[in-house]
Design a protein around this motif. Sequence first.
Motif, short mmCIF file in Angstrom:
data_model
loop_
_atom_site.label_atom_id
_atom_site.label_comp_id
_atom_site.label_asym_id
_atom_site.label_seq_id
_atom_site.Cartn_x
_atom_site.Cartn_y
_atom_site.Cartn_z
N ARG A 54 29.81 84.97 19.73
CA ARG A 54 28.46 85.51 19.74
C ARG A 54 28.03 85.94 18.35
NH1 ARG A 54 25.45 90.59 21.20
NH2 ARG A 54 27.33 91.81 21.14
N GLU A 213 16.30 82.12 24.33
CA GLU A 213 17.19 82.11 23.18
C GLU A 213 16.68 83.06 22.11
OE1 GLU A 213 16.07 80.19 19.86
OE2 GLU A 213 14.28 80.84 20.89
N HIS A 215 19.02 82.68 19.25
CA HIS A 215 19.68 81.81 18.29
C HIS A 215 19.30 80.36 18.60
CE1 HIS A 215 22.84 85.22 18.08
NE2 HIS A 215 21.92 85.38 17.14
N GLU A 218 21.59 77.54 20.24
CA GLU A 218 22.23 77.80 21.53
C GLU A 218 21.26 77.33 22.61
OE1 GLU A 218 24.59 81.52 19.45
OE2 GLU A 218 23.20 81.96 21.07
N HIS A 312 22.45 83.09 25.53
CA HIS A 312 23.12 82.71 24.30
C HIS A 312 24.11 81.58 24.60
CE1 HIS A 312 21.85 86.13 21.63
NE2 HIS A 312 21.54 86.63 22.82
N GLU A 423 26.22 84.56 27.97
CA GLU A 423 26.81 83.48 27.16
C GLU A 423 27.06 82.32 28.11
OE1 GLU A 423 27.32 83.32 23.99
OE2 GLU A 423 27.44 85.35 23.17
#
Length: 642
Positions: A54, A213, A215, A218, A312, A423
């Motif tokens: 992460r 998201e 990021h 991802e 993520h 995640e």
Amino acid sequence: DAGNIGSPHFPALVLGVKAFAKCTARVEPERHIWLSAMVSTEMRETPMQSSNPRRSSESFADEEGAPREHIHGGRICGLTRTKCALILGAVIGITVGITMAAVLKPSGASLGSDEKAKADGASNNPNGESYYTESGNSFGYLSYGDIVLRLRQLQEQYPKLLEVYTTQQRFNLRSAGECEVAGQKQPCYVYVMRLGNQAKISASTPEVFLSGELHGNERIGPTATVEFATLLLNMYKSDAWARRLLDTRVITVVPTANAIGYYSNTREELGIDPNRDFAWDQSASQCMQTVAAQSINELWKANLFQLSATFHGGDHMISYPWGDNIHCCTPDKYTSADNTGMAALTEVMRDFVGKFDSDGNYQIGPLNKIIYPVAGGMEDWAYAASWDPTGQGNVNCNGAYGYGPGKTAYNNATHRAINLLVETAFAKTPRSSTLGKEKTVLHGGGGHSGDGHIPRNVRLCWILADMVQPWVHITNLDTIPTHATVGTEVEVLWEAGGAVVVNEARVECLKHGAAPGSPSVCTATPTFNHKVWMGGKRAGPIATKLVLDGAGLANGDVIEIRVHVRVDEAFGSSSRAEVAKGLPQSHFVRARTDPSYMASNNGQSVRGQVWWETEEATLHVTGRRSRVTLSPRASPAPAPAP
């Protein structure tokens, strides 16, 4: 995804490997055995592991998420004729494999992330037909351009259920660059979907937030959140559960908060990590620098979210506060005052999402227990910036481009959401062949043929929206006996949702017009400690038998039958393990355990209650056949204990 046996490219890869092996075998037979072993090793799939997936800005996987295994031992390059022939065999074999893969690639196959970036204007559904069928069509990644076109189409198709806007339009924010949509350049807008039946939602309708998201590399979350919204809207007319969610919740979805990062398939927004950019456990000079963080900050100030999830990639878990440096790193520190509720919520979500492939179930737990802390993370900011001064939640961020003083001054209500970090997979961009198929989307518990990353995370969004508020419903209105004389036994079937456990359920019968709390004119055995979810599925209806009493009843009386339930008392119990932390602080827990709780922001409100009731079934008491009808309510109202 050619290395996946289920992939349409797999036969082409096999042909290439065979050609490679045949060429090398003709040159050096003894190397044929070594080569076969090497190929077998290269094709073996091993989940990527990272000590800090992460937090790290580096990916240890290739574009499709497959780990790279390096070949050890034995050189295959040299100046001898034999070795040169070996190289030639490799070139021929690989060329054949690539050519055959191109020939055999099916029309409309899912594109990888780089291919998507090149085809940003492409739409998965250009003709507007139903997105969800029983045909078993496979999901594919949605690019930024795909998402924009899908949102425009859905807004046109469902104007009374969906509002689409941008944070640039609503909050006068800048964009972080240019993106391409349908072949045209435009600013990289941060798009927002607000789902809910405009005719039925009110100031007290509970709110849920979904972030696809932060990021940009991802990739599961943006597609999963958009497919969730698509499914929910398309099922509104045909499915009672979808209708309940849109009639009784407001769901805000931001598929690509880091729009430029998602468009360019990069983790950061112009060099800054958005999930280190929030006003929590962070210095004033290092927060609210990104459009992503500013956009979410404005949405939090404008709404009153109770539950939230931020997607993520790089690990496989559903985690919850605490996850900062302040509450690190022993159980007495990372256990929050809402830990019992958070743990129970994520257990239900984990089971409904279900296992998938070798990844198994999502791991669940506090962030600081199963990963480790960060400064400026969204998770703790969303949960506690309104009430916990230790996190410097009201730090006066010197945000970029004039987004500064006053923008992170919050009232006592805005930041009390249980915000889950999801995640989705060890790979940041899992293979397209693992995304799953449409027909398995709502199969609770997972494990079905065609399940994959998109269906299971659509289920995660779905169950989060359901769990934000308890509900109870009579399911057998059409089959309740129609004769209602004194002493008549009536069976009422009811089911509950939006909760983990029904601690107590009672059936109440009141004469029409009787004041709340009046004596019931029927007798029924209460139900205790009923688990709402079993094995990843909602438990079936509960049967309760009632008998109409004789006292005070006469022909022509109208009886209103309701079921009342108390739920999830353990979340706020004085005997919960974290009681030393004080009262629970989240709207989610207090709204179902504390009847005195009140919170409000910008016209929205949260009001606590401990009893939740069904719509009433009205029964006309006569000597003839009676009529049973349902009188719907826009949202549950507080009810006194029967």
